[in-house]
Motif scaffolding. Sequence first.
Motif, PDB file in Angstrom:
ATOM      1  N   ARG A 140     -10.543 -16.280 -30.058  1.00 36.11           N
ATOM      2  CA  ARG A 140      -9.491 -16.761 -29.054  1.00 36.11           C
ATOM      3  C   ARG A 140     -10.445 -17.946 -28.141  1.00 36.11           C
ATOM      4  O   ARG A 140      -9.714 -18.800 -27.893  1.00 36.11           O
ATOM      5  N   LYS A 141     -11.244 -17.376 -27.674  1.00 38.14           N
ATOM      6  CA  LYS A 141     -11.431 -18.384 -26.875  1.00 38.14           C
ATOM      7  C   LYS A 141     -12.474 -19.880 -27.772  1.00 38.14           C
ATOM      8  O   LYS A 141     -12.519 -20.931 -26.713  1.00 38.14           O
ATOM      9  N   LYS A 142     -12.551 -19.982 -28.623  1.00 41.59           N
ATOM     10  CA  LYS A 142     -13.275 -20.866 -29.019  1.00 41.59           C
ATOM     11  C   LYS A 142     -12.199 -21.940 -29.498  1.00 41.59           C
ATOM     12  O   LYS A 142     -10.746 -22.149 -29.157  1.00 41.59           O
ATOM     13  N   ASP A 143     -12.583 -23.386 -29.221  1.00 44.99           N
ATOM     14  CA  ASP A 143     -11.333 -24.163 -29.189  1.00 44.99           C
ATOM     15  C   ASP A 143     -11.335 -24.918 -30.797  1.00 44.99           C
ATOM     16  O   ASP A 143     -10.136 -25.760 -31.282  1.00 44.99           O
ATOM     17  N   ASN A 144     -12.458 -24.774 -30.988  1.00 46.96           N
ATOM     18  CA  ASN A 144     -12.377 -25.592 -32.704  1.00 46.96           C
ATOM     19  C   ASN A 144     -11.709 -25.033 -33.778  1.00 46.96           C
ATOM     20  O   ASN A 144     -12.599 -24.799 -35.143  1.00 46.96           O
ATOM     21  N   LEU A 145     -10.837 -24.075 -33.799  1.00 42.73           N
ATOM     22  CA  LEU A 145     -10.959 -22.933 -34.804  1.00 42.73           C
ATOM     23  C   LEU A 145      -9.837 -24.192 -35.941  1.00 42.73           C
ATOM     24  O   LEU A 145      -8.933 -24.895 -35.110  1.00 42.73           O
ATOM     25  N   PRO A 146     -10.375 -23.222 -37.545  1.00 40.49           N
ATOM     26  CA  PRO A 146      -8.900 -23.953 -37.933  1.00 40.49           C
ATOM     27  C   PRO A 146      -7.535 -24.154 -37.272  1.00 40.49           C
ATOM     28  O   PRO A 146      -6.518 -22.748 -37.199  1.00 40.49           O
ATOM     29  N   LYS A 147      -6.304 -24.732 -37.743  1.00 35.55           N
ATOM     30  CA  LYS A 147      -5.091 -25.211 -37.733  1.00 35.55           C
ATOM     31  C   LYS A 147      -4.764 -25.550 -38.814  1.00 35.55           C
ATOM     32  O   LYS A 147      -4.956 -25.362 -40.164  1.00 35.55           O
ATOM     33  N   LEU A 148      -3.379 -24.419 -39.037  1.00 33.83           N
ATOM     34  CA  LEU A 148      -2.661 -24.186 -40.026  1.00 33.83           C
ATOM     35  C   LEU A 148      -2.315 -26.021 -40.714  1.00 33.83           C
ATOM     36  O   LEU A 148      -2.042 -26.601 -39.568  1.00 33.83           O
ATOM     37  N   ILE A 149      -1.880 -26.845 -41.788  1.00 33.18           N
ATOM     38  CA  ILE A 149      -1.960 -28.019 -41.595  1.00 33.18           C
ATOM     39  C   ILE A 149      -0.385 -28.372 -43.383  1.00 33.18           C
ATOM     40  O   ILE A 149      -0.508 -26.500 -43.656  1.00 33.18           O
ATOM     41  N   TYR A 150       0.389 -28.541 -43.173  1.00 35.54           N
ATOM     42  CA  TYR A 150       1.377 -28.660 -43.429  1.00 35.54           C
ATOM     43  C   TYR A 150       1.296 -29.908 -44.558  1.00 35.54           C
ATOM     44  O   TYR A 150       1.031 -31.160 -44.470  1.00 35.54           O
ATOM     45  N   ALA A 151       1.642 -29.648 -45.639  1.00 36.33           N
ATOM     46  CA  ALA A 151       2.365 -31.265 -46.523  1.00 36.33           C
ATOM     47  C   ALA A 151       2.681 -32.395 -46.393  1.00 36.33           C
ATOM     48  O   ALA A 151       1.945 -33.271 -46.461  1.00 36.33           O
ATOM     49  N   LYS A 152       3.505 -31.810 -45.303  1.00 38.67           N
ATOM     50  CA  LYS A 152       3.757 -33.260 -44.706  1.00 38.67           C
ATOM     51  C   LYS A 152       2.933 -33.762 -43.841  1.00 38.67           C
ATOM     52  O   LYS A 152       2.839 -35.519 -44.315  1.00 38.67           O
ATOM     53  N   GLU A 153       1.910 -33.094 -43.150  1.00 41.12           N
ATOM     54  CA  GLU A 153       1.056 -33.906 -42.274  1.00 41.12           C
ATOM     55  C   GLU A 153      -0.123 -34.553 -43.627  1.00 41.12           C
ATOM     56  O   GLU A 153      -0.486 -35.343 -43.062  1.00 41.12           O
ATOM     57  N   ILE A 154      -0.038 -33.812 -44.331  1.00 49.69           N
ATOM     58  CA  ILE A 154      -1.303 -34.814 -45.683  1.00 49.69           C
ATOM     59  C   ILE A 154      -0.788 -35.924 -45.531  1.00 49.69           C
ATOM     60  O   ILE A 154      -1.366 -37.326 -45.464  1.00 49.69           O
ATOM     61  N   ALA A 155       1.056 -35.845 -46.271  1.00 49.42           N
ATOM     62  CA  ALA A 155       0.637 -37.007 -47.007  1.00 49.42           C
ATOM     63  C   ALA A 155       1.094 -38.021 -46.090  1.00 49.42           C
ATOM     64  O   ALA A 155       0.940 -39.404 -45.984  1.00 49.42           O
ATOM     65  N   LYS A 156       1.866 -37.828 -45.173  1.00 49.24           N
ATOM     66  CA  LYS A 156       1.697 -38.812 -43.811  1.00 49.24           C
ATOM     67  C   LYS A 156       0.316 -39.408 -43.602  1.00 49.24           C
ATOM     68  O   LYS A 156      -0.253 -40.559 -43.227  1.00 49.24           O
ATOM     69  N   GLN A 157      -0.880 -39.107 -43.237  1.00 47.42           N
ATOM     70  CA  GLN A 157      -2.353 -39.280 -43.085  1.00 47.42           C
ATOM     71  C   GLN A 157      -2.988 -39.973 -44.134  1.00 47.42           C
ATOM     72  O   GLN A 157      -3.962 -40.475 -43.509  1.00 47.42           O
ATOM     73  N   TYR A 158      -2.564 -39.223 -45.785  1.00 44.32           N
ATOM     74  CA  TYR A 158      -3.869 -40.237 -47.010  1.00 44.32           C
ATOM     75  C   TYR A 158      -2.574 -40.487 -47.322  1.00 44.32           C
ATOM     76  O   TYR A 158      -1.263 -40.604 -47.549  1.00 44.32           O
ATOM     77  N   PRO A 159      -2.711 -41.433 -48.227  1.00 40.64           N
ATOM     78  CA  PRO A 159      -1.919 -41.750 -49.673  1.00 40.64           C
ATOM     79  C   PRO A 159      -1.963 -41.115 -51.009  1.00 40.64           C
ATOM     80  O   PRO A 159      -1.758 -41.476 -51.818  1.00 40.64           O
ATOM     81  N   VAL A 160      -1.340 -39.677 -50.201  1.00 44.50           N
ATOM     82  CA  VAL A 160      -0.775 -38.998 -51.508  1.00 44.50           C
ATOM     83  C   VAL A 160       1.140 -38.580 -50.873  1.00 44.50           C
ATOM     84  O   VAL A 160       1.383 -39.394 -50.403  1.00 44.50           O
TER      85      VAL A 160
END
Length: 54
Positions: free
Chosen positions: A20-40
């Motif tokens: 819990r103290k670590k800041d660089n934990l993986p976060k939940l990724i949503y398909a909408k975010e992927i579609a915005k950031q990448y050409p898919v």
Amino acid sequence: MPEEVINLLKSINQNIEELRKKDNLPKLIYAKEIAKQYPVNLNKATEFCKKYRY
């Protein structure tokens, strides 16, 4: 035997607190975010999320 279980639970709890103290934990990724950031398109992003269980 009960002491071993208690010690194991304490160890797990300590590990969780450290995570819990670590800041660089993986976060939940949503398909909408992927579609915005990448050409898919959204369908491909959704398939990706289902395949890798995001």
